[in-house]
Design a protein around this motif. Structure first.
Motif, PDB file in Angstrom:
ATOM      1  N   GLY A 151       9.899   8.747  41.925  1.00 10.70           N
ATOM      2  CA  GLY A 151      10.179   8.747  43.359  1.00 10.70           C
ATOM      3  C   GLY A 151       9.071   9.424  44.143  1.00 10.70           C
ATOM      4  N   GLY A 152       9.431   9.962  45.283  1.00 16.13           N
ATOM      5  CA  GLY A 152       8.465  10.717  46.070  1.00 16.13           C
ATOM      6  C   GLY A 152       7.473   9.888  46.838  1.00 16.13           C
ATOM      7  N   THR A 153       7.801   8.626  47.090  1.00 19.47           N
ATOM      8  CA  THR A 153       6.953   7.802  47.945  1.00 19.47           C
ATOM      9  C   THR A 153       6.996   8.314  49.387  1.00 19.47           C
ATOM     10  N   ARG A 154       5.859   8.248  50.051  1.00 14.75           N
ATOM     11  CA  ARG A 154       5.838   8.642  51.457  1.00 14.75           C
ATOM     12  C   ARG A 154       5.150   7.548  52.268  1.00 14.75           C
ATOM     13  N   ILE A 155       5.857   6.987  53.235  1.00 13.40           N
ATOM     14  CA  ILE A 155       5.285   5.930  54.056  1.00 13.40           C
ATOM     15  C   ILE A 155       5.351   6.337  55.517  1.00 13.40           C
ATOM     16  N   GLU A 156       4.194   6.503  56.122  1.00 12.35           N
ATOM     17  CA  GLU A 156       4.185   6.804  57.550  1.00 12.35           C
ATOM     18  C   GLU A 156       3.729   5.579  58.321  1.00 12.35           C
ATOM     19  N   LEU A 157       4.597   5.075  59.148  1.00 10.68           N
ATOM     20  CA  LEU A 157       4.271   3.916  59.975  1.00 10.68           C
ATOM     21  C   LEU A 157       3.670   4.381  61.299  1.00 10.68           C
ATOM     22  N   SER A 158       2.922   3.473  61.936  1.00  5.79           N
ATOM     23  CA  SER A 158       2.291   3.835  63.210  1.00  5.79           C
ATOM     24  C   SER A 158       2.954   3.108  64.366  1.00  5.79           C
ATOM     25  N   PRO A 159       3.653   3.847  65.199  1.00  4.42           N
ATOM     26  CA  PRO A 159       4.305   3.214  66.344  1.00  4.42           C
ATOM     27  C   PRO A 159       3.261   2.649  67.284  1.00  4.42           C
ATOM     28  N   ARG A 160       3.570   1.500  67.828  1.00  2.00           N
ATOM     29  CA  ARG A 160       2.634   0.820  68.712  1.00  2.00           C
ATOM     30  C   ARG A 160       2.937   1.191  70.160  1.00  2.00           C
TER      31      ARG A 160
END
Lengths: 346, 346
Positions: free
Chosen positions: B325-334
């Motif tokens: 586990g331990g995935t990190r996903i940071e999305l970029s708000p538009r």
DNA sequence: CTGAAAGCGCTAACAT
DNA sequence: ATGTTAGCGCTTTCAG
């Protein structure tokens, strides 16, 4: 820091672990954890302490299998985007609060086949009851529900044959009443804007009731337009513009829901159309969003919250009382003229 | 009429009933019903026919206990009324489609205590994974989640410490970026309107980031106003009116969400205020409702659907792959400037 | 008040 | 390809 359990367990903890940790039989531990009264305060304390220290979480699957009791109520609705259903769900949640029952939600996207799948899936968890929207279901769905041996409450709509209990309003009647109000106000050239029908039986029934009442008054719809998908507010705006261009002599627009109605209202206000003098408008649902517009759209409150509460009440009551099912509750939607239907004939 | 089962069973049907009805062992019936391939076509047909004729619905409780596998994913979110979460849920549902996993939703009403209860309740069904909103949880909740031995994905927000995996955006950064855009456009007297903070950590973080960026530019908020409950559209309208009366020289209003922003926009349009010339406006979320307004409110898309999809992807993937586990996903708000922030400094 | 035994309906693991 | 055995973790039932 909070105290963490001695060892991070790969295998989830069982009653036996708690039992061994506090030197009390599994049976007694089970009693404590179910809040049964026939346990001495002393042992209760020991057990509770041990359970908390270990971080024990009971296994409801095993519990449910052994006790043949599942504290779940299946709730099946068409959509969450609709604004209508969140309110119903809240009514259900509130009414279930404190009954020991827990609602579990399933979504059908207005698809009969999906409804069938969702029901099959959820019924296989042997819930204590089912609440589902509408009276129209596949034969297989009806068979499943009838055979499940649990209370089934169909909600939102009473125009049709219920499997067991039903709580809702008559959408046909709602459509009729709106038509009467509109006619009474002196409007005659009436257009309808709504969702594509086959999906949404309740919108269809409202339109049927509406059309019937018009016909009885010697009128008929002067124009109609349907939409599917997209932003309802935007669609309402676009459809309104299109319809007014196509049929300029309309004096009333009846929308199948408040969201497109609000879009239409915004459109009319911007165009500087005299509402409700030259053009009347009405929607359906009594959505909260209408509170935020500068003038109030005429609408009809669909009693969504109360529907949820009453439905949940039936499911909860049937567990305790020995009432036979088959309750039927028809609520009366309240007509709100707002500012978009004129108060007297011109 | 559809053929109904011979006798309406009071006791729910079991595998044994099907077994006896078709003369095949329970084990083989079980295999057929689970779509296993190691059954001869002939027996498969017989079993299927018998099961359908009886109207048999498997008992997942027993199945789950025996197999130690539960195809449920717990999804815990603060609210359904918010418009934000239905979209996230849709992303989750879609991504789970075809994986054999089923989402089950729980609501916390932004209350930590409720979250704890909901989690306890849902974890006791031993789901295959948990998706929950936010990074702020009670110690007990964290302990439960960490000890559950299943993938845990915290969503919406990445500003903080995750228990396991996390998918979201940085609300602090979102606030900063909006501040930069506003300052760059030449606005200087800025007011903030939003929800009461303690409830909503993400709105709080946006405001913090926003304020920080202002401070770094030598500015500070000229006025603030908070609300709780009620129709957001109406509140936005009322708060805007109040603030403009109180602090008439404001040249920008930053709203903590699009719904109150839309209310504010309607208010300004009605008052005939020059937007974005004399007064700029911005909200947050990228809500669909903005499509329906006559001019587009500046906003920032919160990637809610993608957040749902990615989170579900992690849970589903962790079942099959042997990924830790331990995935990190940071999305970029538009950032969407829309029509309510002017394009160049005056 | 506490404990021991039996079994809920299904499936894993092992025969055959 | 099909059947048999054992047991999942808990609660019901019955004894003490």
């Amino acid at each position: 820091m909070s105290p963490s359990p001695p060892t991070a367990p790969r295998r989830p903890l069982t009653l036996r672990d708690v039992s061994e940790a506090c030197g009390v039989s599994e049976m007694t531990v089970s009693r404590v954890l179910r809040n049964r009264t026939d346990v001495s305060p002393a042992t209760r304390e020991r057990v509770l302490a041990a359970a908390k220290a270990l971080g024990y979480v009971p296994n409801k699957i095993a519990g449910a299998l052994a006790s043949q009791q599942v504290n779940l109520v299946t709730v099946v609705i068409p959509s969450l985007g609709n604004m209508v259903f969140p309110e119903v769900l809240r009514g259900i949640s509130d009414a279930l609060e404190g009954t020991g029952l827990q609602p579990v939600f399933g979504i059908t996207d207005y698809l009969a086949e999906r409804e069938e799948n969702v029901l099959y899936e959820m019924l296989s968890w042997r819930p204590s009851g089912v609440i589902l929207a509408g009276l129209e279901h596949s034969d297989a769905s009806r068979a499943m529900l009838a055979g499940a041996g649990i209370p089934v409450v169909e909600i939102m709509d009473v125009d049709g044959t219920a499997i067991d209990s039903v709580v809702g309003i008559s959408h046909r009647r709602a459509g009729r009443e709106m038509a009467h109000a509109i006619i009474a106000a002196g409007y005659r050239r009436i257009g309808f804007l709504g969702t594509k029908m086959p999906d949404d039986h309740r919108a269809r029934k409202r339109l049927e009731g509406f059309s019937d009442a018009l016909r009885e008054a010697g009128l008929e719809l002067a124009d109609t337009e349907y939409y599917a998908g997209g932003s309802a507010l935007l669609k309402g705006r676009q459809m309104t513009e299109a319809m007014l261009n196509r049929t300029p002599d309309l004096d009333f627009l009846y929308y199948s829901n408040d969201m497109i109605g609000a879009g239409g209202l915004l459109c009319c206000l911007e165009k500087g159309i005299d509402v409700p003098g030259r053009l009347g408008l009405a929607g359906f649902n009594g959505l909260e969003i209408l509170d935020g517009l500068s003038i109030r759209l005429a609408t009809m409150d669909a009693c969504r919250r109360e529907i949820g509460e009453r439905a949940a009440g039936i499911v909860a009551g049937l567990r305790t009382d020995d009432v036979i099912g088959g309750t039927r509750i028809e609520l009366s939607p309240r007509l709100e003229l707002g500012d978009t239907i004129r108060r007297e004939s011109p």
